[in-house]
Design a protein around this motif. Structure first.
Motif, mmCIF file in Angstrom:
data_model
loop_
_atom_site.group_PDB
_atom_site.id
_atom_site.type_symbol
_atom_site.label_atom_id
_atom_site.label_comp_id
_atom_site.label_asym_id
_atom_site.label_seq_id
_atom_site.Cartn_x
_atom_site.Cartn_y
_atom_site.Cartn_z
ATOM 1 N N MET A 113 0.845 -1.198 0.000
ATOM 2 C CA MET A 113 0.000 0.000 0.000
ATOM 3 C C MET A 113 0.883 1.252 0.000
ATOM 4 S SD MET A 113 -3.201 0.664 -0.151
ATOM 5 C CE MET A 113 -3.885 -0.907 0.403
ATOM 6 N N ILE A 114 0.466 2.300 -0.701
ATOM 7 C CA ILE A 114 1.271 3.503 -0.812
ATOM 8 C C ILE A 114 1.245 4.295 0.493
ATOM 9 C CG2 ILE A 114 0.913 3.677 -3.292
ATOM 10 C CD1 ILE A 114 -1.150 5.856 -2.733
ATOM 11 N N GLU A 115 2.258 5.137 0.668
ATOM 12 C CA GLU A 115 2.344 5.967 1.865
ATOM 13 C C GLU A 115 1.155 6.931 1.918
ATOM 14 O OE1 GLU A 115 5.339 9.287 3.908
ATOM 15 O OE2 GLU A 115 5.810 8.394 1.955
ATOM 16 N N GLY A 116 0.586 7.075 3.113
ATOM 17 C CA GLY A 116 -0.512 8.017 3.311
ATOM 18 C C GLY A 116 -1.827 7.584 2.711
ATOM 19 N N PHE A 117 -1.999 6.283 2.474
ATOM 20 C CA PHE A 117 -3.205 5.813 1.788
ATOM 21 C C PHE A 117 -4.479 6.240 2.510
ATOM 22 C CE2 PHE A 117 -6.624 2.672 1.470
ATOM 23 C CZ PHE A 117 -6.886 2.738 0.112
ATOM 24 N N TRP A 118 -4.515 6.082 3.832
ATOM 25 C CA TRP A 118 -5.756 6.384 4.547
ATOM 26 C C TRP A 118 -6.065 7.878 4.565
ATOM 27 C CZ3 TRP A 118 -8.976 2.736 4.687
ATOM 28 C CH2 TRP A 118 -8.537 1.400 4.792
ATOM 29 N N TRP A 119 -5.029 8.707 4.523
ATOM 30 C CA TRP A 119 -5.268 10.138 4.365
ATOM 31 C C TRP A 119 -5.882 10.416 2.995
ATOM 32 C CZ3 TRP A 119 -5.680 13.574 7.963
ATOM 33 C CH2 TRP A 119 -4.932 13.458 9.147
ATOM 34 N N LEU A 120 -5.372 9.738 1.982
ATOM 35 C CA LEU A 120 -5.910 9.910 0.643
ATOM 36 C C LEU A 120 -7.350 9.388 0.566
ATOM 37 C CD1 LEU A 120 -2.842 8.860 -1.551
ATOM 38 C CD2 LEU A 120 -3.423 11.105 -0.605
ATOM 39 N N PHE A 121 -7.611 8.285 1.241
ATOM 40 C CA PHE A 121 -8.948 7.687 1.273
ATOM 41 C C PHE A 121 -9.953 8.663 1.876
ATOM 42 C CE2 PHE A 121 -12.292 4.907 2.846
ATOM 43 C CZ PHE A 121 -12.384 3.921 1.865
ATOM 44 N N LEU A 122 -9.577 9.278 2.998
ATOM 45 C CA LEU A 122 -10.449 10.248 3.658
ATOM 46 C C LEU A 122 -10.632 11.495 2.803
ATOM 47 C CD1 LEU A 122 -12.013 11.257 6.152
ATOM 48 C CD2 LEU A 122 -9.823 12.060 7.078
ATOM 49 N N THR A 123 -9.538 11.969 2.236
ATOM 50 C CA THR A 123 -9.587 13.202 1.437
ATOM 51 C C THR A 123 -10.463 13.046 0.212
ATOM 52 O OG1 THR A 123 -7.348 13.779 2.171
ATOM 53 C CG2 THR A 123 -8.184 14.899 0.220
ATOM 54 N N VAL B 240 -3.045 17.501 -0.824
ATOM 55 C CA VAL B 240 -2.809 16.466 0.188
ATOM 56 C C VAL B 240 -1.961 15.335 -0.377
ATOM 57 C CG1 VAL B 240 -3.904 14.762 1.689
ATOM 58 C CG2 VAL B 240 -4.937 17.018 1.411
ATOM 59 N N ALA B 241 -2.317 14.851 -1.547
ATOM 60 C CA ALA B 241 -1.575 13.746 -2.149
ATOM 61 C C ALA B 241 -0.140 14.143 -2.468
ATOM 62 C CB ALA B 241 -2.284 13.278 -3.419
ATOM 63 N N GLY B 242 0.080 15.428 -2.778
ATOM 64 C CA GLY B 242 1.423 15.894 -3.106
ATOM 65 C C GLY B 242 2.397 15.788 -1.947
ATOM 66 N N ARG B 243 1.876 15.632 -0.731
ATOM 67 C CA ARG B 243 2.750 15.465 0.436
ATOM 68 C C ARG B 243 3.315 14.047 0.511
ATOM 69 N NH1 ARG B 243 -0.394 18.568 5.406
ATOM 70 N NH2 ARG B 243 -0.637 20.591 4.368
ATOM 71 N N PHE B 244 2.669 13.107 -0.149
ATOM 72 C CA PHE B 244 3.065 11.702 -0.041
ATOM 73 C C PHE B 244 3.629 11.117 -1.336
ATOM 74 C CE2 PHE B 244 -0.567 12.373 2.855
ATOM 75 C CZ PHE B 244 0.030 12.064 4.065
ATOM 76 N N LEU B 245 3.229 11.679 -2.481
ATOM 77 C CA LEU B 245 3.544 11.055 -3.762
ATOM 78 C C LEU B 245 4.173 12.055 -4.728
ATOM 79 C CD1 LEU B 245 0.136 9.203 -4.261
ATOM 80 C CD2 LEU B 245 2.278 8.165 -3.498
ATOM 81 N N PRO B 246 4.967 11.583 -5.701
ATOM 82 C CA PRO B 246 5.471 12.466 -6.749
ATOM 83 C C PRO B 246 4.339 12.987 -7.618
ATOM 84 C CG PRO B 246 6.007 10.174 -7.237
ATOM 85 C CD PRO B 246 5.477 10.198 -5.838
ATOM 86 N N VAL C 249 -4.702 1.204 -6.650
ATOM 87 C CA VAL C 249 -4.979 2.191 -5.599
ATOM 88 C C VAL C 249 -6.124 3.108 -6.022
ATOM 89 C CG1 VAL C 249 -4.047 4.187 -4.361
ATOM 90 C CG2 VAL C 249 -2.636 2.148 -4.669
ATOM 91 N N ALA C 250 -6.123 3.521 -7.286
ATOM 92 C CA ALA C 250 -7.194 4.379 -7.789
ATOM 93 C C ALA C 250 -8.549 3.672 -7.698
ATOM 94 C CB ALA C 250 -6.908 4.792 -9.230
ATOM 95 N N ALA C 251 -8.552 2.366 -7.963
ATOM 96 C CA ALA C 251 -9.798 1.598 -7.859
ATOM 97 C C ALA C 251 -10.318 1.603 -6.429
ATOM 98 C CB ALA C 251 -9.565 0.174 -8.346
ATOM 99 N N LEU C 252 -9.417 1.474 -5.465
ATOM 100 C CA LEU C 252 -9.831 1.501 -4.061
ATOM 101 C C LEU C 252 -10.359 2.881 -3.667
ATOM 102 C CD1 LEU C 252 -6.925 -0.531 -2.383
ATOM 103 C CD2 LEU C 252 -9.264 -1.316 -2.849
ATOM 104 N N GLN D 299 3.762 5.974 -18.261
ATOM 105 C CA GLN D 299 3.883 6.502 -16.908
ATOM 106 C C GLN D 299 2.849 5.931 -15.939
ATOM 107 O OE1 GLN D 299 4.198 10.716 -18.815
ATOM 108 N NE2 GLN D 299 5.025 10.932 -16.760
ATOM 109 N N VAL D 300 1.998 5.032 -16.412
ATOM 110 C CA VAL D 300 0.946 4.483 -15.570
ATOM 111 C C VAL D 300 1.341 3.094 -15.075
ATOM 112 C CG1 VAL D 300 -1.481 3.815 -15.427
ATOM 113 C CG2 VAL D 300 -0.810 5.761 -16.853
ATOM 114 N N ALA D 301 1.602 2.971 -13.762
ATOM 115 C CA ALA D 301 1.926 1.677 -13.157
ATOM 116 C C ALA D 301 0.639 1.016 -12.687
ATOM 117 C CB ALA D 301 2.880 1.872 -11.976
ATOM 118 N N TRP D 302 0.557 -0.304 -12.839
ATOM 119 C CA TRP D 302 -0.667 -1.010 -12.465
ATOM 120 C C TRP D 302 -0.942 -0.924 -10.969
ATOM 121 C CZ3 TRP D 302 -4.261 -1.807 -15.720
ATOM 122 C CH2 TRP D 302 -3.968 -2.028 -17.065
ATOM 123 N N ALA D 303 0.108 -0.751 -10.168
ATOM 124 C CA ALA D 303 -0.111 -0.586 -8.728
ATOM 125 C C ALA D 303 -0.949 0.659 -8.454
ATOM 126 C CB ALA D 303 1.225 -0.504 -7.999
#
Length: 241
Positions: A1-11, A33-39, A194-197, A186-190
């Protein structure tokens, strides 16, 4: 799971309510918010894919209420500028991109709060310019909405038409951006997983927000739009980490 997933889920859940009510706002809330955890590239992929998911909840009503010919012209103008924006995003440092995100959001808020208005309809040349700029900014930052928001909320269009046109345009622009990212490898299946979730709470709360929308309350609509943008400006500043 990616870093900060639950923050992203809530947001994304909160953003869905706003998107359903106003027709926009997801990227303005989610991207900072996502920019704090992901490129930046991963953020754009997530916001694009989840945006496509929410469209299935909003598109049927917007399709009948919007000006489809006008939206088509905007999308045609965005086609050549999206890849330029994606190229700029890859070339710039992520912190710089975050500052650009905050600047775009802040400029949007300033334009609207100062009461910028345009009497009359926007001509085809103006629509082409708006669409091209939206494609550039969307490809570079993931903020597909601000340019079109400024253009429409500064005009004399009614709340219902603004909402419908915005939904239609953002749906098309999401497709254009995703296609460019996919063909660019540039699109990774992982990230697709995550987007599906994230699409689960987003779809649900988008329906909730849509049920709250009433075109008779145009003043409330505009106030909600201003609040969304103000939140983006505050949370998107890189000084917070």
């Amino acid at each position: 799971m990616i870093e900060g997933f639950w923050w992203l889920f809530l947001t994304i859940g909160v953003a869905g309510i706003v998107r359903g009510f106003t027709g926009f706002g997801t990227a303005l809330i989610f991207v900072p918010v996502a920019g704090r955890f992901l490129p930046a590239s991963d953020v754009i992929i997530l916001i694009t894919l989840t945006g496509l998911a929410s469209t299935s909840a909003l598109l049927p009503r917007a399709w009948g209420q919007g000006n489809r010919r006008e939206v088509a012209l905007l999308l045609v103008a965005a086609l050549p500028t999206v890849p330029v924006g994606i190229w700029a995003m890859g070339w710039l440092d992520d912190v710089i991109v975050r500052w650009i995100v905050a600047g775009v959001a802040g400029g949007t808020l300033l334009s609207l709060m100062t009461g910028l208005r345009y009497d009359g309809r926007i001509g085809w040349a103006g629509l082409l310019g708006i669409g091209a700029l939206a494609g550039l900014v969307g490809g570079m930052t993931g903020l597909t909405g601000p340019v079109i928001i400024i253009a429409y909320l500064a005009s004399r269009h009614g709340a219902q038409e603004v909402r419908a046109n915005t939904i239609l345009f953002l749906a098309g622009l999401d497709l254009v951006i995703f296609a460019n990212l996919m063909f660019g490898g540039q699109v990774a299946w992982a990230l697709v997983w995550v987007a599906a979730l994230l699409s689960i709470p987003y779809f649900t709360t988008t329906l909730l927000g849509q049920s709250l929308f009433d075109p008779r309350h145009e003043r409330l609509y505009r106030s909600a739009a201003y609040g969304v943008i103000a939140l983006a400006v505050l949370t998107g500043l890189p000084i917070w980490g």
